[in-house]
Scaffold this active site. Structure first.
Site, short mmCIF file in Angstrom:
data_model
loop_
_atom_site.label_atom_id
_atom_site.label_comp_id
_atom_site.label_asym_id
_atom_site.label_seq_id
_atom_site.Cartn_x
_atom_site.Cartn_y
_atom_site.Cartn_z
N VAL A 186 0.84 -1.21 0.00
CA VAL A 186 0.00 0.00 0.00
C VAL A 186 0.87 1.25 0.00
O VAL A 186 0.39 2.35 0.23
CB VAL A 186 -0.95 0.00 1.23
CG1 VAL A 186 -1.93 -1.17 1.15
CG2 VAL A 186 -0.18 -0.03 2.55
N HIS A 227 -4.51 -4.15 -2.44
CA HIS A 227 -4.87 -3.81 -1.06
C HIS A 227 -4.99 -2.30 -0.82
O HIS A 227 -4.93 -1.86 0.32
CB HIS A 227 -3.86 -4.43 -0.08
CG HIS A 227 -3.91 -5.93 -0.05
ND1 HIS A 227 -2.93 -6.73 0.49
CD2 HIS A 227 -4.87 -6.80 -0.50
CE1 HIS A 227 -3.27 -8.01 0.37
NE2 HIS A 227 -4.43 -8.08 -0.24
N CYS A 236 -13.95 8.04 2.93
CA CYS A 236 -14.94 8.22 3.99
C CYS A 236 -15.51 6.85 4.36
O CYS A 236 -15.87 6.06 3.48
CB CYS A 236 -16.04 9.15 3.50
SG CYS A 236 -17.34 9.31 4.73
N SER A 251 4.91 -13.59 1.51
CA SER A 251 4.90 -14.86 2.25
C SER A 251 3.85 -15.80 1.67
O SER A 251 3.84 -16.99 1.99
CB SER A 251 4.62 -14.60 3.73
OG SER A 251 3.43 -13.86 3.87
P1 OAD Z 1 4.73 -10.59 4.62
O1 OAD Z 1 5.27 -9.72 5.69
O2 OAD Z 1 3.75 -11.64 5.01
O3 OAD Z 1 5.90 -11.34 3.87
C1 OAD Z 1 7.03 -10.67 3.40
C2 OAD Z 1 7.89 -11.69 2.70
O4 OAD Z 1 9.00 -11.02 2.15
C3 OAD Z 1 8.45 -12.79 3.60
O5 OAD Z 1 8.23 -14.05 2.97
C4 OAD Z 1 9.95 -12.49 3.68
O6 OAD Z 1 10.75 -13.66 3.70
C5 OAD Z 1 10.17 -11.76 2.37
N1 OAD Z 1 11.27 -10.79 2.39
C6 OAD Z 1 11.67 -9.97 3.38
N2 OAD Z 1 12.66 -9.16 2.99
C7 OAD Z 1 12.91 -9.48 1.68
C8 OAD Z 1 13.82 -9.00 0.69
N3 OAD Z 1 14.68 -8.01 0.93
N4 OAD Z 1 13.78 -9.57 -0.54
C9 OAD Z 1 12.91 -10.58 -0.82
N5 OAD Z 1 12.03 -11.07 0.07
C10 OAD Z 1 12.03 -10.53 1.30
O7 OAD Z 1 4.11 -9.61 3.51
P2 OAD Z 1 3.07 -9.91 2.36
O8 OAD Z 1 3.23 -11.26 1.81
O9 OAD Z 1 3.11 -8.74 1.45
O10 OAD Z 1 -2.60 -7.49 3.73
O11 OAD Z 1 1.72 -9.85 3.16
C11 OAD Z 1 0.55 -10.01 2.45
C12 OAD Z 1 -0.55 -9.21 3.06
O12 OAD Z 1 -0.70 -9.60 4.39
C13 OAD Z 1 -0.30 -7.72 3.16
O13 OAD Z 1 -0.60 -7.01 1.99
C14 OAD Z 1 -1.25 -7.35 4.23
C15 OAD Z 1 -0.87 -8.43 5.20
O14 OAD Z 1 -1.62 -8.75 6.19
C16 OAD Z 1 -3.55 -6.62 4.12
O15 OAD Z 1 -3.32 -5.68 4.84
C17 OAD Z 1 -4.89 -6.93 3.56
#
Ligand code: OAD
Length: 248
Positions: free
Chosen positions: A103, A119, A127, A189
């Site tokens: 976001v 997202h 609002c 993840s």
């Molecule tokens: P996560 O925090 O779940 O996962 C981040 C991933 O990035 C992990 O698998 C890490 O191993 C990996 N990671 C960290 N640093 C890295 C780097 N430098 N290079 C490559 N990989 C790296 O985040 P998201 O998968 O984005 O949703 O989470 C998905 C959604 O869950 C988010 O958009 C949010 C959250 O709850 C909502 O808010 C609806």
């Protein structure tokens, strides 16, 4: 890191590429991922307990303040080489679709022309009553701002847990997953639906799956190429190898 030659060649020749990014792509810009421990003041809260409609109903000021704090971090952050590499890829691949769960707006800041934001975007608010979207608002000193049209409470224009994703974005994302040759899952993840299912959907429709992540995820065993490491290092190297382009 040694990049698989087969992947480099496939990327060079690809006509249709779809990319899904997550918080890991912004980690090297200094933004914490969702599942990292939170720092400072907010360490006592879990994001899952603040990013919900129920939390906002219970305590709008608490949720607003958490997002104001995160917005400030986002506005100070700069795109990193992973964002720039994806913007460079977009210029070289005839049909390139970038989908993000982030976001923070950093893909756009790096020059990516079109980004499907699944997202929402923390830089905007809307609002909570009439749904009007705003990118500027008056912040009262110690309260949640209100809608200029209907006086409803303003909230961040993001998707919270338990809410549905924007329909047009979701449809565009599945369409792009269905029609690509290569599908990249980067820095996510892969545990939050429906975004997590895009890679499997792409694979079922014939795409090869490339994962770039700092650690293994549930997708790793299914990926055709699983590159473990930092997106800000691997992506520029891949773009350089495939297109002889230098990413700064
Ligand atoms: P996560 O925090 O779940 O996962 C981040 C991933 O990035 C992990 O698998 C890490 O191993 C990996 N990671 C960290 N640093 C890295 C780097 N430098 N290079 C490559 N990989 C790296 O985040 P998201 O998968 O984005 O949703 O989470 C998905 C959604 O869950 C988010 O958009 C949010 C959250 O709850 C909502 O808010 C609806």
């Amino acid at each position: 890191m040694e990049l698989p030659l087969e992947l480099v060649n496939a990327l060079r020749l690809a006509q249709r590429v779809t990319v899904l990014t997550g918080a890991g792509v912004s980690q090297e810009s200094g933004l914490r991922t969702f599942r990292d421990a939170q720092d400072g003041l907010w360490a006592q809260y879990r994001p899952e307990d603040l990013a919900t409609p129920q939390a906002f109903q219970r305590n709008p000021k608490l949720v607003w303040d958490w997002y104001a704090w995160r917005r400030e971090k986002v506005c100070q952050a700069k795109p990193n080489p992973a964002h720039y590499a994806l913007a460079a890829m977009a210029k070289r691949i005839p049909k390139f679709t970038l989908i993000t769960q982030n976001v923070d707006g950093l893909h756009q800041a790096a020059g990516s022309p079109r980004v499907i934001e699944l997202h929402g975007n923390i830089r905007r608010v809307r609002c909570s009553v009439c749904a009007q979207v705003l990118s500027q608002w008056d912040q009262p000193p110690d309260d949640v701002p209100r809608c200029p049209s209907c006086n409803g409470l303003l909230r961040p224009d993001v998707v919270w847990f338990g809410e549905t994703l924007p329909q047009a974005e979701l449809e565009a994302a599945f369409e792009a997953a269905q029609h690509c040759e290569l599908f990249f899952s980067i820095g996510t993840s892969g545990v939050v639906q429906p975004a997590a299912s895009l890679a499997y959907f792409a694979q079922q429709h014939g795409a090869r799956i490339v994962e770039i992540n700092a650690e293994p995820t549930p997708l790793t065993p299914f990926a055709d190429f699983a590159l473990q490491g930092k997106a800000g290092e691997i992506l520029p190297a891949l773009v350089k190898s495939a297109f002889l382009a230098q990413i700064t």
